[in-house]
Design a protein around this motif. Sequence first.
Motif, PDB file in Angstrom:
ATOM      1  N   ALA A 186       0.854  -1.406  -0.192  1.00 51.36           N
ATOM      2  CA  ALA A 186      -0.346   0.216  -0.147  1.00 51.36           C
ATOM      3  C   ALA A 186       0.510   1.533   0.183  1.00 51.36           C
ATOM      4  O   ALA A 186       0.543   2.055  -0.583  1.00 51.36           O
ATOM      5  CB  ALA A 186      -0.744   0.599   1.515  1.00 51.36           C
ATOM      6  N   HIS A 187       2.318   1.306   0.855  1.00 49.71           N
ATOM      7  CA  HIS A 187       3.171   2.241   0.314  1.00 49.71           C
ATOM      8  C   HIS A 187       4.013   2.508  -1.048  1.00 49.71           C
ATOM      9  O   HIS A 187       2.918   4.146  -1.350  1.00 49.71           O
ATOM     10  CB  HIS A 187       4.046   2.097   1.571  1.00 49.71           C
ATOM     11  CG  HIS A 187       5.434   2.884   1.523  1.00 49.71           C
ATOM     12  ND1 HIS A 187       6.091   2.941   0.650  1.00 49.71           N
ATOM     13  CD2 HIS A 187       5.405   4.094   1.872  1.00 49.71           C
ATOM     14  CE1 HIS A 187       7.270   3.703   0.357  1.00 49.71           C
ATOM     15  NE2 HIS A 187       6.655   4.405   1.209  1.00 49.71           N
ATOM     16  N   GLY A 312      -4.066   3.399   9.505  1.00 47.73           N
ATOM     17  CA  GLY A 312      -3.381   4.197   7.576  1.00 47.73           C
ATOM     18  C   GLY A 312      -4.080   4.340   6.861  1.00 47.73           C
ATOM     19  O   GLY A 312      -4.118   5.885   6.421  1.00 47.73           O
ATOM     20  N   SER A 313      -4.890   3.046   6.396  1.00 46.14           N
ATOM     21  CA  SER A 313      -5.293   3.731   5.617  1.00 46.14           C
ATOM     22  C   SER A 313      -6.567   4.454   5.093  1.00 46.14           C
ATOM     23  O   SER A 313      -6.955   4.697   4.056  1.00 46.14           O
ATOM     24  CB  SER A 313      -6.077   2.218   5.798  1.00 46.14           C
ATOM     25  OG  SER A 313      -5.088   1.034   5.612  1.00 46.14           O
ATOM     26  N   ALA A 314      -7.306   4.238   6.221  1.00 47.55           N
ATOM     27  CA  ALA A 314      -8.000   5.567   6.432  1.00 47.55           C
ATOM     28  C   ALA A 314      -7.023   7.046   6.726  1.00 47.55           C
ATOM     29  O   ALA A 314      -7.917   8.368   6.812  1.00 47.55           O
ATOM     30  CB  ALA A 314      -8.691   5.523   7.861  1.00 47.55           C
ATOM     31  N   GLY A 315      -6.360   7.050   6.105  1.00 48.72           N
ATOM     32  CA  GLY A 315      -5.477   8.515   6.048  1.00 48.72           C
ATOM     33  C   GLY A 315      -5.182   9.021   7.596  1.00 48.72           C
ATOM     34  O   GLY A 315      -4.328  10.637   7.582  1.00 48.72           O
TER      35      GLY A 315
ATOM     36  N   GLN B 210      -5.785  11.041  -5.995  1.00 47.23           N
ATOM     37  CA  GLN B 210      -7.377  10.203  -5.406  1.00 47.23           C
ATOM     38  C   GLN B 210      -8.119   8.857  -5.769  1.00 47.23           C
ATOM     39  O   GLN B 210      -8.358   8.610  -4.324  1.00 47.23           O
ATOM     40  CB  GLN B 210      -8.961  11.250  -6.089  1.00 47.23           C
ATOM     41  CG  GLN B 210      -9.335  11.027  -5.104  1.00 47.23           C
ATOM     42  CD  GLN B 210     -10.650  12.174  -5.911  1.00 47.23           C
ATOM     43  OE1 GLN B 210     -11.247  11.666  -6.651  1.00 47.23           O
ATOM     44  NE2 GLN B 210     -11.596  13.039  -5.145  1.00 47.23           N
ATOM     45  N   ALA B 211      -7.758   8.073  -6.537  1.00 45.90           N
ATOM     46  CA  ALA B 211      -7.964   7.016  -6.727  1.00 45.90           C
ATOM     47  C   ALA B 211      -6.667   6.151  -5.556  1.00 45.90           C
ATOM     48  O   ALA B 211      -7.183   4.643  -5.592  1.00 45.90           O
ATOM     49  CB  ALA B 211      -7.735   6.793  -8.354  1.00 45.90           C
ATOM     50  N   GLY B 212      -6.335   6.657  -5.041  1.00 48.13           N
ATOM     51  CA  GLY B 212      -5.171   5.820  -4.349  1.00 48.13           C
ATOM     52  C   GLY B 212      -5.989   6.045  -2.985  1.00 48.13           C
ATOM     53  O   GLY B 212      -5.187   5.375  -1.594  1.00 48.13           O
ATOM     54  N   GLY B 213      -6.973   6.735  -2.632  1.00 46.73           N
ATOM     55  CA  GLY B 213      -7.158   6.597  -1.105  1.00 46.73           C
ATOM     56  C   GLY B 213      -6.839   7.620  -0.390  1.00 46.73           C
ATOM     57  O   GLY B 213      -6.081   8.287  -0.365  1.00 46.73           O
TER      58      GLY B 213
END
Lengths: 338, 338
Positions: A186-187, A312-315, B210-213
């Motif tokens: 993801a990084h 992290g995924s949620a920002g 943006q597509a990277g969430g």
Amino acid sequence: MMITMTFSEVGDPTPPLFVLGLGLIGGSLIRGATAFTEVSGWSPTAATRDAAAADGFTVHSSLEDILDAAAEQDGLLVLAAPLTAFDTLLPRIAERAPTVKLTDVASVKAPVADQVAELAPEVRYVGSHPMAGTQFSGWSAGSAGLFDGAAWVTCLDDDSDLTVWGDVAGLALRLGSRVVPTEAPAHDDAVARISHVPHLLALALAQVAQAGGSLAGSLAASSFADATRVAATRPELIRAMCEANGKALLGVMDETLGLLGVARGSLASTGSLQKLTSGGHEARVAFEHRADSLIELTLSGPDLLDQLISVGSAGGHVAGLIGADDDLRVRVWYPSEA
Amino acid sequence: MMITMTFSEVGDPTPPLFVLGLGLIGGSLIRGATAFTEVSGWSPTAATRDAAAADGFTVHSSLEDILDAAAEQDGLLVLAAPLTAFDTLLPRIAERAPTVKLTDVASVKAPVADQVAELAPEVRYVGSHPMAGTQFSGWSAGSAGLFDGAAWVTCLDDDSDLTVWGDVAGLALRLGSRVVPTEAPAHDDAVARISHVPHLLALALAQVAQAGGSLAGSLAASSFADATRVAATRPELIRAMCEANGKALLGVMDETLGLLGVARGSLASTGSLQKLTSGGHEARVAFEHRADSLIELTLSGPDLLDQLISVGSAGGHVAGLIGADDDLRVRVWYPSEA
């Protein structure tokens, strides 16, 4: 694997640090961490070791020496060498400090995790990427404040040792960074989107403008300068960063070329750029209007690692570790609706 | 067609100005030019006419009225309306002021030259493009200083009337702009390279990020903000500007996609981004190191128009018209080697 921990294990205090490589990042680490823990370093270059020692830092005379010390003191070893040296250094680490707590600071994470798994399979590894830098490099470019305010990505997977994550996170927090827990792939995808593809587009733009000759060059103004700024980065640094992330980068390049190709086709056939302009504008406005609020979370249970990754995924950016028994309590900057 | 002229004919003094359209550009023109010439304007919108009149400017009550006045006084008519209104306005100009001195301020030049040739074939037309703007629009957004320091492109061809060019150039210089003489197709190609394609790439980048969430969004920093800044421009303005320049833009898009496609292929097949990084870096460094020096040139002879066009092709910006008999003497900022 879940590790039960107590507050004192979650990155408090920072264990002794052993920094391999004393360039911009390693040199800044040793300067900054000296305020709150024991720290020492090593560089393969004698002149760099001498410069660091002359500036009052503890420098090991050999790679064996620093690895033995890290193993003996159960310190946190930080691989701050260029990515190209990892193939050489990791087998040495496996030999002298086979179960050491290890992190690295490279700008790509999944390929490094693979290398570590292959070349030093027993080390307790948590990859990291402090997203800080300047255009300068080398020992003399380092500064204690380099990481202040930066996002510091930390990579977790099902086998991660949460104690080591706590050590890395604690180090990052004490250096003024915000900690972003995520998974290595993801990084790599995210940095391809927000850094690597932007570099490639800036490079292409600079060339396309130059092909327009002196007239185009003389009409280019501040917005063009903004759009191409990162193309001024040393090309060998751009190459090293982008090429190492080739796998993720290819996918994101294809996505970008796809969007532009559709727009090109639409302009050629119907004369319209409606789709690209509205979609891109909306995305940019959303980016601009991002606002964060500070919240407190308690993570617990057998899927604690997954919960942390979800932050992290949620920002979310972790701004503090505020204690734990079997739980992990974190203070997090979370994106909120503007 | 070469026009023999004297100093007094080369843009000194500025003839009476008649401004069609009182938005950002027209409104700034009328405010700025009032310091050195007679100026009046018209807008199809009653509220705009009232606002301009309330601010003390001379406003005509009808299109017929302003066109009659321009014809009668041999003034310089400035078409500062949106491009989409040109089809309606040009036949009216041909009817009421068939041989008027005409310029426009649209961001695309070859298509406008074609429209003028078709719809108002007898007017004495010299197209122009003041490269100034803000994110705001409408009468209230205008300011007398908008053009200060801007590049103001003026378009010439074999049939151009040098006296009209002098009027437009003199107007631009008095408003603080530097005048770039060129040909319409060269202008359209140049702005596709340094403005329109950069807008499209910024829009694509914003969408790809943006597509990277949320993770990608939260890692994006100042360099990403710089790279996507122009995507915040109102999408209808980007569309109008880019779509009107479709012909030149398609060619430059293909060039850009070609460079990126080759880089993508190279990364996929050999893992290398050498070509794009070195070429782009070199181009950006050359752009950064551009330096201008002020020189004085005397243009004369039957190919004077070509000489003037060459000034712009070579990256020159005219900073002053310093007198002429049959010659034209100009003071020019020329790019010099850094």
